[in-house]
Design a protein around this motif. Structure first.
Motif, mmCIF file in Angstrom:
data_model
loop_
_atom_site.group_PDB
_atom_site.id
_atom_site.type_symbol
_atom_site.label_atom_id
_atom_site.label_comp_id
_atom_site.label_asym_id
_atom_site.label_seq_id
_atom_site.Cartn_x
_atom_site.Cartn_y
_atom_site.Cartn_z
ATOM 1 N N TYR A 1 55.829 14.874 64.118
ATOM 2 C CA TYR A 1 56.739 13.838 64.584
ATOM 3 C C TYR A 1 57.464 13.206 63.393
ATOM 4 O O TYR A 1 56.862 13.038 62.333
ATOM 5 C CB TYR A 1 55.978 12.699 65.281
ATOM 6 C CG TYR A 1 55.242 13.087 66.527
ATOM 7 C CD1 TYR A 1 55.807 12.890 67.778
ATOM 8 C CD2 TYR A 1 53.952 13.614 66.468
ATOM 9 C CE1 TYR A 1 55.125 13.218 68.932
ATOM 10 C CE2 TYR A 1 53.257 13.945 67.618
ATOM 11 C CZ TYR A 1 53.848 13.750 68.845
ATOM 12 O OH TYR A 1 53.169 14.071 69.986
ATOM 13 N N ASN A 2 58.715 12.832 63.568
ATOM 14 C CA ASN A 2 59.401 11.942 62.636
ATOM 15 C C ASN A 2 59.136 10.529 63.110
ATOM 16 O O ASN A 2 59.167 10.256 64.317
ATOM 17 C CB ASN A 2 60.914 12.175 62.632
ATOM 18 C CG ASN A 2 61.329 13.382 61.828
ATOM 19 O OD1 ASN A 2 60.555 13.947 61.072
ATOM 20 N ND2 ASN A 2 62.567 13.787 61.985
ATOM 21 N N VAL A 3 58.891 9.618 62.177
ATOM 22 C CA VAL A 3 58.703 8.216 62.530
ATOM 23 C C VAL A 3 59.546 7.352 61.593
ATOM 24 O O VAL A 3 59.579 7.598 60.388
ATOM 25 C CB VAL A 3 57.211 7.802 62.496
ATOM 26 C CG1 VAL A 3 56.596 7.972 61.116
ATOM 27 C CG2 VAL A 3 57.022 6.380 62.995
ATOM 28 N N ASP A 4 60.249 6.397 62.171
ATOM 29 C CA ASP A 4 61.025 5.420 61.406
ATOM 30 C C ASP A 4 60.421 4.052 61.666
ATOM 31 O O ASP A 4 60.287 3.641 62.825
ATOM 32 C CB ASP A 4 62.491 5.387 61.845
ATOM 33 C CG ASP A 4 63.220 6.702 61.626
ATOM 34 O OD1 ASP A 4 62.658 7.600 60.972
ATOM 35 O OD2 ASP A 4 64.351 6.830 62.120
ATOM 36 N N PHE A 5 60.044 3.344 60.599
ATOM 37 C CA PHE A 5 59.591 1.961 60.692
ATOM 38 C C PHE A 5 60.794 1.098 60.321
ATOM 39 O O PHE A 5 61.325 1.210 59.215
ATOM 40 C CB PHE A 5 58.420 1.697 59.740
ATOM 41 C CG PHE A 5 57.202 2.514 60.059
ATOM 42 C CD1 PHE A 5 56.329 2.121 61.060
ATOM 43 C CD2 PHE A 5 56.932 3.686 59.370
ATOM 44 C CE1 PHE A 5 55.197 2.873 61.355
ATOM 45 C CE2 PHE A 5 55.811 4.443 59.651
ATOM 46 C CZ PHE A 5 54.939 4.043 60.650
ATOM 47 N N LEU B 1 60.797 5.784 56.225
ATOM 48 C CA LEU B 1 60.877 7.033 56.975
ATOM 49 C C LEU B 1 59.614 7.839 56.722
ATOM 50 O O LEU B 1 59.150 7.943 55.589
ATOM 51 C CB LEU B 1 62.104 7.836 56.540
ATOM 52 C CG LEU B 1 63.446 7.095 56.615
ATOM 53 C CD1 LEU B 1 64.563 7.988 56.103
ATOM 54 C CD2 LEU B 1 63.729 6.626 58.027
ATOM 55 N N GLY B 2 59.061 8.414 57.780
ATOM 56 C CA GLY B 2 57.835 9.174 57.625
ATOM 57 C C GLY B 2 57.726 10.309 58.618
ATOM 58 O O GLY B 2 58.611 10.530 59.455
ATOM 59 N N ILE B 3 56.633 11.014 58.483
ATOM 60 C CA ILE B 3 56.270 12.069 59.416
ATOM 61 C C ILE B 3 54.780 11.927 59.704
ATOM 62 O O ILE B 3 54.026 11.378 58.903
ATOM 63 C CB ILE B 3 56.578 13.490 58.869
ATOM 64 C CG1 ILE B 3 55.876 13.732 57.531
ATOM 65 C CG2 ILE B 3 58.078 13.710 58.744
ATOM 66 C CD1 ILE B 3 56.017 15.150 56.984
ATOM 67 N N PHE B 4 54.369 12.387 60.868
ATOM 68 C CA PHE B 4 52.936 12.451 61.148
ATOM 69 C C PHE B 4 52.659 13.598 62.089
ATOM 70 O O PHE B 4 53.542 14.093 62.786
ATOM 71 C CB PHE B 4 52.380 11.122 61.681
ATOM 72 C CG PHE B 4 52.806 10.746 63.073
ATOM 73 C CD1 PHE B 4 52.078 11.152 64.179
ATOM 74 C CD2 PHE B 4 53.929 9.958 63.283
ATOM 75 C CE1 PHE B 4 52.461 10.794 65.463
ATOM 76 C CE2 PHE B 4 54.325 9.579 64.559
ATOM 77 C CZ PHE B 4 53.586 10.000 65.646
ATOM 78 N N LYS B 5 51.413 14.028 62.060
ATOM 79 C CA LYS B 5 50.953 15.048 63.003
ATOM 80 C C LYS B 5 49.595 14.626 63.517
ATOM 81 O O LYS B 5 48.800 14.005 62.809
ATOM 82 C CB LYS B 5 50.906 16.435 62.363
ATOM 83 C CG LYS B 5 49.939 16.578 61.218
ATOM 84 C CD LYS B 5 49.986 17.974 60.621
ATOM 85 C CE LYS B 5 49.082 18.078 59.400
ATOM 86 N NZ LYS B 5 49.129 19.400 58.794
ATOM 87 N N MET B 6 49.361 14.942 64.760
ATOM 88 C CA MET B 6 48.074 14.653 65.382
ATOM 89 C C MET B 6 47.165 15.848 65.138
ATOM 90 O O MET B 6 47.514 16.966 65.499
ATOM 91 C CB MET B 6 48.257 14.427 66.883
ATOM 92 C CG MET B 6 49.232 13.316 67.256
ATOM 93 S SD MET B 6 48.750 11.682 66.699
ATOM 94 C CE MET B 6 47.220 11.441 67.586
ATOM 95 N N THR B 7 46.031 15.613 64.494
ATOM 96 C CA THR B 7 45.065 16.695 64.293
ATOM 97 C C THR B 7 44.022 16.704 65.403
ATOM 98 O O THR B 7 43.342 17.699 65.597
ATOM 99 C CB THR B 7 44.393 16.576 62.909
ATOM 100 O OG1 THR B 7 43.813 15.281 62.775
ATOM 101 C CG2 THR B 7 45.418 16.792 61.804
ATOM 102 N N SER B 8 43.907 15.568 66.110
ATOM 103 C CA SER B 8 43.064 15.457 67.305
ATOM 104 C C SER B 8 43.510 14.193 68.032
ATOM 105 O O SER B 8 44.429 13.502 67.576
ATOM 106 C CB SER B 8 41.574 15.382 66.931
ATOM 107 O OG SER B 8 41.259 14.111 66.393
ATOM 108 N N THR C 1 59.020 15.910 53.701
ATOM 109 C CA THR C 1 59.263 17.164 54.415
ATOM 110 C C THR C 1 57.972 17.930 54.673
ATOM 111 O O THR C 1 57.990 18.935 55.363
ATOM 112 C CB THR C 1 60.236 18.058 53.622
ATOM 113 O OG1 THR C 1 59.684 18.289 52.330
ATOM 114 C CG2 THR C 1 61.602 17.394 53.507
ATOM 115 N N ASN C 2 56.870 17.444 54.079
ATOM 116 C CA ASN C 2 55.574 18.091 54.290
ATOM 117 C C ASN C 2 54.478 17.040 54.109
ATOM 118 O O ASN C 2 54.757 15.887 53.821
ATOM 119 C CB ASN C 2 55.387 19.283 53.340
ATOM 120 C CG ASN C 2 55.473 18.867 51.893
ATOM 121 O OD1 ASN C 2 54.775 17.959 51.454
ATOM 122 N ND2 ASN C 2 56.358 19.512 51.137
#
Length: 141
Positions: free
Chosen positions: A85-89, A104-111, A128-129
């Motif tokens: 996901y892209n996330v903007d605060f 600006l950030g990114i996140f992924k759900m691992t569970s 970007t990673n």
């Protein structure tokens, strides 16, 4: 006539069942705890689109907080990408409604209870990673 009635009932049933799934709370909504170099902090994503950061007992974000003598709020926007996901605060001045800054950030759900978050600390750069500036967060509520 009976066929039309059955189709109408089937169609209404489909709409009702679909409506319940459209309003599910996303997995990332809630309070998350992370640790970085021994420091513990929290990130909260509220259902109504506000974000809150807590570090060393200080709170930044939510519907109202004071930053540099200005009353502000911090909202978030999330856009799903493939695999993350892209996330903007977004920090806004409450008096004027103008944007004061963005992270600006990114996140992924691992569970369901764990996410990896990476934030760019320059207002114009999104990671970007997940190789640098990442933190693992665990859901606490």
């Amino acid at each position: 006539m009976k066929l039309l009635k059955r189709l109408s009932i089937l169609f209404l049933s489909f709409i009702l069942f679909s409506a319940f799934t459209l309003f599910e709370t996303p997995d990332y909504v809630g309070k998350w705890r992370g640790e970085d170099k021994g420091d513990i902090g929290y990130v909260t994503f509220t259902k109504d689109g506000y974000a809150i950061f807590e570090f060393d007992g200080q709170i930044m974000g939510g519907k109202s907080f004071v930053r540099d003598g200005v009353e502000a709020s911090m909202q978030y926007e999330v856009n799903k990408k493939e695999g993350f996901y892209n996330v903007d605060f977004i920090v806004k001045d409450l008096a004027t409604g103008k944007t004061k800054g963005k992270l600006l950030g990114i996140f992924k759900m691992t569970s369901d209870t764990e996410m990896v978050l990476a934030i760019g600390f320059d207002e114009s750069s999104r990671p970007t990673n997940f190789e640098t500036n990442q933190i693992i967060l665990r859901k606490i509520d």
